[in-house]
Motif scaffolding. Structure first.
Motif, PDB file in Angstrom:
ATOM      1  N   ASN A  69       0.810  -1.215   0.000  1.00  0.00           N
ATOM      2  CA  ASN A  69       0.000   0.000   0.000  1.00  0.00           C
ATOM      3  C   ASN A  69       0.845   1.267   0.000  1.00  0.00           C
ATOM      4  OD1 ASN A  69      -2.860  -0.903   0.111  1.00  0.00           O
ATOM      5  ND2 ASN A  69      -2.160  -1.964   1.944  1.00  0.00           N
ATOM      6  N   LYS A  70       1.979   1.219   0.673  1.00  0.00           N
ATOM      7  CA  LYS A  70       2.853   2.392   0.718  1.00  0.00           C
ATOM      8  C   LYS A  70       3.351   2.738  -0.681  1.00  0.00           C
ATOM      9  CE  LYS A  70       6.729   4.302   3.358  1.00  0.00           C
ATOM     10  NZ  LYS A  70       7.748   4.011   4.415  1.00  0.00           N
ATOM     11  N   ARG A  93      -1.193  -1.025  13.363  1.00  0.00           N
ATOM     12  CA  ARG A  93      -0.689  -0.171  12.291  1.00  0.00           C
ATOM     13  C   ARG A  93      -0.965  -0.867  10.964  1.00  0.00           C
ATOM     14  NH1 ARG A  93       0.059   5.096  13.534  1.00  0.00           N
ATOM     15  NH2 ARG A  93       1.678   5.468  15.098  1.00  0.00           N
ATOM     16  N   MET A  94      -2.082  -0.497  10.351  1.00  0.00           N
ATOM     17  CA  MET A  94      -2.414  -0.976   9.014  1.00  0.00           C
ATOM     18  C   MET A  94      -2.624   0.232   8.115  1.00  0.00           C
ATOM     19  SD  MET A  94      -5.077  -4.139   9.661  1.00  0.00           S
ATOM     20  CE  MET A  94      -5.976  -3.460  11.065  1.00  0.00           C
ATOM     21  N   TYR A  95      -2.277   0.098   6.865  1.00  0.00           N
ATOM     22  CA  TYR A  95      -2.407   1.212   5.934  1.00  0.00           C
ATOM     23  C   TYR A  95      -3.853   1.718   5.926  1.00  0.00           C
ATOM     24  CZ  TYR A  95      -2.147   3.955   1.677  1.00  0.00           C
ATOM     25  OH  TYR A  95      -2.197   4.986   0.782  1.00  0.00           O
ATOM     26  N   PRO A  96      -4.088   3.055   6.051  1.00  0.00           N
ATOM     27  CA  PRO A  96      -3.131   4.147   5.898  1.00  0.00           C
ATOM     28  C   PRO A  96      -2.410   4.568   7.166  1.00  0.00           C
ATOM     29  CG  PRO A  96      -5.323   5.045   6.099  1.00  0.00           C
ATOM     30  CD  PRO A  96      -5.492   3.547   6.135  1.00  0.00           C
ATOM     31  N   ASN A  97      -2.581   3.821   8.249  1.00  0.00           N
ATOM     32  CA  ASN A  97      -1.899   4.178   9.501  1.00  0.00           C
ATOM     33  C   ASN A  97      -0.538   3.518   9.632  1.00  0.00           C
ATOM     34  OD1 ASN A  97      -4.370   5.376  10.021  1.00  0.00           O
ATOM     35  ND2 ASN A  97      -5.127   3.609  11.145  1.00  0.00           N
ATOM     36  N   GLY A  98      -0.131   2.764   8.630  1.00  0.00           N
ATOM     37  CA  GLY A  98       1.141   2.054   8.646  1.00  0.00           C
ATOM     38  C   GLY A  98       1.327   1.363   7.311  1.00  0.00           C
ATOM     39  N   VAL A 136     -15.479  15.494  12.942  1.00  0.00           N
ATOM     40  CA  VAL A 136     -14.692  14.342  13.361  1.00  0.00           C
ATOM     41  C   VAL A 136     -13.330  14.433  12.690  1.00  0.00           C
ATOM     42  CG1 VAL A 136     -14.499  11.825  13.151  1.00  0.00           C
ATOM     43  CG2 VAL A 136     -16.694  12.863  13.743  1.00  0.00           C
ATOM     44  N   ILE A 137     -12.279  14.030  13.396  1.00  0.00           N
ATOM     45  CA  ILE A 137     -10.945  13.980  12.801  1.00  0.00           C
ATOM     46  C   ILE A 137     -10.266  12.689  13.226  1.00  0.00           C
ATOM     47  CG2 ILE A 137      -9.818  15.237  14.703  1.00  0.00           C
ATOM     48  CD1 ILE A 137      -8.046  16.560  12.486  1.00  0.00           C
ATOM     49  N   LYS A 138      -9.568  12.080  12.289  1.00  0.00           N
ATOM     50  CA  LYS A 138      -8.793  10.873  12.556  1.00  0.00           C
ATOM     51  C   LYS A 138      -7.323  11.245  12.545  1.00  0.00           C
ATOM     52  CE  LYS A 138      -7.920   6.238  10.615  1.00  0.00           C
ATOM     53  NZ  LYS A 138      -8.326   5.294   9.561  1.00  0.00           N
ATOM     54  N   THR A 139      -6.655  11.016  13.666  1.00  0.00           N
ATOM     55  CA  THR A 139      -5.265  11.455  13.795  1.00  0.00           C
ATOM     56  C   THR A 139      -4.259  10.322  13.796  1.00  0.00           C
ATOM     57  OG1 THR A 139      -5.375  11.419  16.223  1.00  0.00           O
ATOM     58  CG2 THR A 139      -5.949  13.491  15.116  1.00  0.00           C
ATOM     59  N   SER A 140      -4.719   9.079  13.721  1.00  0.00           N
ATOM     60  CA  SER A 140      -3.789   7.964  13.864  1.00  0.00           C
ATOM     61  C   SER A 140      -2.753   7.912  12.757  1.00  0.00           C
ATOM     62  CB  SER A 140      -4.555   6.635  13.949  1.00  0.00           C
ATOM     63  OG  SER A 140      -5.463   6.497  12.877  1.00  0.00           O
ATOM     64  N   GLY A 195       2.523 -11.577  16.960  1.00  0.00           N
ATOM     65  CA  GLY A 195       3.575 -12.151  16.138  1.00  0.00           C
ATOM     66  C   GLY A 195       4.392 -11.111  15.399  1.00  0.00           C
ATOM     67  N   ASP A 196       3.985  -9.842  15.474  1.00  0.00           N
ATOM     68  CA  ASP A 196       4.726  -8.771  14.798  1.00  0.00           C
ATOM     69  C   ASP A 196       4.369  -7.454  15.471  1.00  0.00           C
ATOM     70  OD1 ASP A 196       5.882  -6.892  13.146  1.00  0.00           O
ATOM     71  OD2 ASP A 196       5.261  -7.851  11.285  1.00  0.00           O
ATOM     72  N   LEU A 197       5.283  -6.965  16.299  1.00  0.00           N
ATOM     73  CA  LEU A 197       5.016  -5.748  17.065  1.00  0.00           C
ATOM     74  C   LEU A 197       5.019  -4.491  16.203  1.00  0.00           C
ATOM     75  CD1 LEU A 197       7.041  -6.498  20.320  1.00  0.00           C
ATOM     76  CD2 LEU A 197       4.556  -6.528  20.026  1.00  0.00           C
ATOM     77  N   ASP A 198       5.429  -4.603  14.948  1.00  0.00           N
ATOM     78  CA  ASP A 198       5.322  -3.471  14.035  1.00  0.00           C
ATOM     79  C   ASP A 198       3.912  -3.325  13.476  1.00  0.00           C
ATOM     80  OD1 ASP A 198       7.998  -2.739  14.304  1.00  0.00           O
ATOM     81  OD2 ASP A 198       8.644  -4.054  12.667  1.00  0.00           O
TER      82      ASP A 198
END
Length: 627
Positions: A193-194, A339-344, A437-441, A408-411
């Motif tokens: 996704n990145k 942390r999943m896209y778009p938050n990671g 509303v705002i999403k800041t993650s 199993g994955d701290l990232d």
């Protein structure tokens, strides 16, 4: 068992008190709808004959039986179509589900289908203006399917953005029926996704060709199954599992696998068992505690902002008066654990492999952030969902096994005592412009406060034109995109603006957006004050904003302000307008005129349904004005 955290307990108690009258009325209504024996037993002979006319001879023989001991009939409501990747797998489900229901001692019929449109296809197009309205059409379609009074339980087949909320709202109108949701699962991971986002920004900046962009998109969205980023579709799946309406561990099992097939059979069997044993209806299962659990899970996972609309609408369908304030008050005490896209950079397949929903529920229960004492399709207690259903050794069935005790994955996924962020990153903003509303993650701390002159647009095409012509280059600004609310033009997602805004932010400009429209679960790294209520089309303050007004979007303090003399601002004439009815035509939009005229405000769910309410938004007192 860990005690529930004080804030969670307080918000829940407040919700129970606020909802007392409407919840009691709802429960009384669904109790009155219950029947002894198969529901079809209440039909007259002619009605019943119509109900099984197309069935096979053996099925007719069973459906003719209406004694209390006769077999229950399970409705299948499907969102199948073969254009959309997420819903294409449902093509083969009905006969397999019917066979599983029959083995479990019941009967099953496909009661009806519901539409399933794709926001990915309609982004930036006129069709997006009916997308949110499609949720309520889906609810109506599900209601029509179940209205034949032939059924004793239901299997709901749906995945994506408006489909699952619509199916659940429809099911709650038949809240006496035990109901199991059957997901289809995500596609395998494609282009990261990145990298997809990088190509989108390069294209927006004129640095990539359309061919390069199309190749990147096709490599990302490449097969059957749900898109793998963590937008509304996958937020739906996670929330259905936390609500106890999916089988444990089933949300992110991929299509076209032995596990998915076994899970589908198990879902059909469970719906049948609930019907045979008089199990709780979906309206009894979905109570104030389970709604709070869904809010907590949304925050902890960094889920879609669209659920600030959908969860409110779902709750109201069950007589529960959820508000944005409830979600906002939970956010500071709910840590961000995923942390999943778009938050990671990870996708839902990585999340599932790291421990997925079972680990998320486990760590939130241990932290006292979820209510354990709720009812699920497997019985009492959310702790059942710290387990997962996996294939038995012979590969033909599934069994419950303990889920991952550690990530199993701290990232990608973390425990509540070691979060990515101490809060859930979904907040309410208030000020002279209204409530948003705002999403800041996904927004870096240094970008969470923007104070800059307004640049006002009444159409997203005008904003994109200004960007492509270079008129936005080198300047800090708050883009005010108005007349995008439910009553104006159906509240389309404005995700097509994200790449352009991201380009300017990367260039060092301070940018933000304030809108009465939506930005979806993929709103990204630019601060976006969305779902602003009251909307401009209803005379909200946004209609009086002028180019150059100093606007402050402060995600940390929760402020949304305009530096204009209050008296002068209050007496300003409105500028701009929503589309005229004569202009709001084409791509089927004219068919939704009645929706546009009656839809409620965003903070009550942006719904056309007049659910009983003990508390109205100020804007809900007004009627849409189409000048």
């Amino acid at each position: 068992m860990t005690a529930v955290a004080p804030t969670v307990a307080d918000v829940t108690a407040r919700l129970v008190e606020r909802s007392a009258a409407t919840r009691a009325d709802y429960l009384a209504r669904i109790a009155a709808a219950r029947a002894t024996g198969p529901a079809r037993g209440r039909l007259a002979c002619s009605n019943l004959a119509h109900g099984f006319a197309a069935s096979t001879a053996p099925e007719k023989a069973e459906l003719k039986m209406v004694s209390p001991a006769a077999k229950p009939n399970v409705a299948i409501v499907t969102s199948y179509n073969d254009m959309l990747s997420a819903h294409a797998p449902y093509e083969t489900y009905p006969p397999l589900l019917k066979a599983a229901v029959m083995r479990a001692g019941g009967l099953a019929q496909v009661a009806g289908g519901v539409p399933a449109m794709c926001d990915g296809i309609t982004q930036g197009r006129d069709g997006m203006q009916v997308s949110l309205f499609s949720r309520d059409v889906i609810a109506m379609s599900a209601g029509i399917a179940l209205s034949h009074d032939m059924f004793d339980a239901a299997l709901m087949l749906g995945v994506c953005d408006k489909i699952v909320p619509g199916l659940l709202i429809g099911a709650l109108s038949f809240g006496h029926l035990p109901t199991v949701f059957v997901p289809a699962g995500p596609m395998s991971s494609g282009l990261p996704n990145k990298e997809k986002a990088r190509v989108r920004q390069r294209y927006a900046a004129g640095e990539a060709t359309r061919e390069e962009l199309l190749e990147a998109e096709a490599a990302s969205y490449h097969s059957r199954g749900t898109c793998t980023f963590y937008g509304t579709a996958n937020s739906n799946q996670l929330l259905m599992e936390v609500l106890g309406l999916h089988l444990p561990g089933s949300s992110f099992a991929s299509p076209d696998t032995l596990l998915r097939a076994a899970l589908n059979r198990a879902a059909a069997e469970r719906a049948t068992e609930l019907a045979l044993t008089g199990g709780p209806g979906v309206g009894e299962m979905i109570d104030e505690k389970s709604i709070i659990n869904a809010c907590v899970a949304l925050l902890a996972s960094g889920g879609s902002t669209n659920h600030t609309l959908h969860l409110v609408a779902i709750a109201r369908a069950a007589g529960i008066q959820l508000t944005w304030s409830d979600i906002s008050d939970l956010s500071p005490v709910v840590p961000l654990l995923s942390r999943m896209y778009p938050n990671g950079s990870a996708d839902v397949n990585h999340f599932h492999a790291a421990g997925g929903v079972s680990f998320l529920i486990r760590t939130l229960l241990e932290a006292g952030l979820l209510h354990e004492d709720v009812t699920t399709i497997l019985g009492r207690g959310l702790s059942t969902y710290t387990q997962e259903m996996r294939l038995t050794s012979d590969g033909g069935e599934v069994e419950l096994v303990e889920g991952a005790p550690v990530s199993g994955d701290l990232d990608v996924l973390r425990p509540a005592d070691d979060p990515f962020s101490p809060d859930g990153g979904l907040r309410m903003l208030t000020g002279e412009l209204g409530t948003a509303v705002i999403k800041t993650s996904a927004v870096a701390p240094e970008h969470r406060l923007v104070s800059a002159p307004a640049m006002v647009f009444d159409d997203q095409a005008d904003f994109l034109a200004a960007f492509s012509e270079g008129r936005l280059d080198g300047r800090d600004f708050v883009a005010v995109l108005r007349y995008q609310g439910p009553a104006a033009n159906g509240m389309p997602e404005l995700h097509k603006l994200t790449p352009a805004l991201g380009v300017m932010q990367d260039r060092g400009q301070k940018v933000a957006i304030v809108t009465d429209g939506r930005m979806s679960g993929a709103s990204g790294k630019v601060p976006a004050a969305i779902h602003l209520t009251p909307e401009a089309a209803l005379g909200g303050p946004l209609a009086r904003v002028l180019d150059g007004d100093l606007i402050t979007v402060d995600a940390d303090s929760g402020a949304l302000t305009i530096a204009v003399d209050p008296d002068e601002f209050a007496h300003r004439p409105t500028t701009g307008r929503a589309p005229l009815d004569a202009e709001w035509r084409g791509t089927g939009r004219e068919l939704f005129g009645a929706f546009r005229a009656t839809v409620g405000p965003a903070d009550t769910g942006a719904s056309v349904f007049a659910f009983a309410s003990v508390q109205q938004s100020p804007s809900s007192q007004e009627s849409p004005v189409h000048v």
